[in-house]
Design a protein around this motif. Sequence first.
Motif, short mmCIF file in Angstrom:
data_model
loop_
_atom_site.label_atom_id
_atom_site.label_comp_id
_atom_site.label_asym_id
_atom_site.label_seq_id
_atom_site.Cartn_x
_atom_site.Cartn_y
_atom_site.Cartn_z
N THR A 1 -21.79 17.10 -33.32
CA THR A 1 -20.92 16.96 -34.47
C THR A 1 -21.15 18.09 -35.48
OG1 THR A 1 -22.24 15.31 -35.69
CG2 THR A 1 -20.49 14.23 -34.10
N LEU A 2 -20.25 18.15 -36.51
CA LEU A 2 -20.22 19.25 -37.54
C LEU A 2 -20.89 18.77 -38.60
CD1 LEU A 2 -19.53 22.42 -37.85
CD2 LEU A 2 -17.39 21.53 -38.83
N ASP A 3 -21.84 19.25 -39.33
CA ASP A 3 -22.61 18.89 -40.72
C ASP A 3 -22.67 20.19 -41.39
OD1 ASP A 3 -23.72 17.87 -42.65
OD2 ASP A 3 -25.70 17.64 -41.66
N GLY A 4 -21.76 20.47 -42.55
CA GLY A 4 -21.58 21.73 -43.11
C GLY A 4 -21.26 22.74 -42.19
N ASP A 5 -22.03 24.02 -42.11
CA ASP A 5 -21.74 25.01 -41.25
C ASP A 5 -22.63 25.17 -40.06
OD1 ASP A 5 -20.03 25.82 -43.18
OD2 ASP A 5 -21.19 27.38 -44.22
N GLU A 6 -23.26 23.73 -39.68
CA GLU A 6 -24.17 23.87 -38.57
C GLU A 6 -23.69 22.44 -37.67
OE1 GLU A 6 -28.37 25.29 -40.01
OE2 GLU A 6 -27.64 23.12 -40.59
N ILE A 7 -24.02 22.50 -36.51
CA ILE A 7 -23.82 21.64 -35.43
C ILE A 7 -25.00 20.86 -35.34
CG2 ILE A 7 -21.96 23.02 -33.86
CD1 ILE A 7 -24.17 23.19 -31.95
N ARG B 1 -18.07 26.42 -32.31
CA ARG B 1 -16.51 26.92 -32.51
C ARG B 1 -15.48 26.11 -32.08
NH1 ARG B 1 -17.93 32.89 -29.12
NH2 ARG B 1 -19.09 33.54 -31.10
N VAL B 2 -15.67 24.93 -31.28
CA VAL B 2 -14.67 23.95 -30.90
C VAL B 2 -14.55 23.19 -32.34
CG1 VAL B 2 -14.41 21.69 -29.97
CG2 VAL B 2 -14.81 23.72 -28.47
N LEU B 3 -15.68 22.81 -32.91
CA LEU B 3 -15.57 21.96 -34.23
C LEU B 3 -15.04 22.89 -35.40
CD1 LEU B 3 -18.94 20.31 -33.70
CD2 LEU B 3 -16.79 19.13 -33.58
N ASP C 1 -6.81 26.13 -43.83
CA ASP C 1 -7.39 26.61 -44.78
C ASP C 1 -8.94 26.26 -44.93
OD1 ASP C 1 -6.86 23.63 -44.80
OD2 ASP C 1 -6.86 23.57 -47.01
N GLU C 2 -9.13 25.34 -44.15
CA GLU C 2 -10.77 25.02 -44.06
C GLU C 2 -11.65 26.05 -43.29
OE1 GLU C 2 -13.00 22.61 -45.44
OE2 GLU C 2 -11.21 21.84 -46.33
#
Length: 271
Positions: free
Chosen positions: A125-131, A162-164, A171-172
């Motif tokens: 999953t995505l957490d901030g700018d990291e998986i 990249r998928v996330l 805009d995000e």
Amino acid sequence: MAETLVNSKTETAAHLNQYAGDPNFMTSLARGLCVLEAFAQESPQMTISQLSSKTGLSRAAVRRCLYTLSRLGYAGAEDGQRYALRPKMLTLSHTYTVSNTLSSAAQPILERMSDQLKESFSVATLDGDEIVYIARSQVSRLMSVDLHVGSRLPAYCTSMGRVLIASQPPDEVERYLSRVELKPFTSKTVSSVDKLRSMLRNVRRNGYAMCDQEFEIGLRSIAVPVYAPSGKVIATVNLSGNAQRMPLLDMQTQFLPHLRAAANELSVFLR
């Protein structure tokens, strides 16, 4: 370099300053978490001075945190000076794993796929700018870094990331592109924001992402999204393979259908 990146999320005292003045923010708890996150694979044992330097907390604050953590069984120092985490820490990660529907549902699916296809699979999953890896099955050691549940990697040069990122509102995505630092892990790592933007558009259009030796030479990966009932992408499933024995075309033709089937199966558990 990859080894340190997995643990790059350590919070610091400077980061906590943004919460100054918030009456509901428990600073002492936040400091304790800073100390816990400072321990990493490359620094499993540290003194109070080392922890103070790494976290930006005062030695007195670190000492109080370690005293509390030691009394509760989460940390300790055999020689009285160098502290390390204790096995009781595993109860925290286990609690997340068993209480998170997606994580608990994903693990047997990944293990079944590894048994059938003899490859390594992951869910993140995505957490901030990291998986963040929440489930993983591994048939062989593909990377120099030892990936496991809880490991973190940058989003920009990983197929899952990249998928996330591509699944976020436009805009995000643009806000992410405006702040991302494209560190070159290999000669193949994406080096420009414009190129990354184009890659993300292709991911959104194609419904999957591929990375060819951008994080580590010799490693290729392919990932697909996992959808919630609302249609929002909440996770991703990927396959990691050795570049020498796994052509890019084979990843698309042989393994992409299996990844999409696994993603659909996981989506069922979220309904």
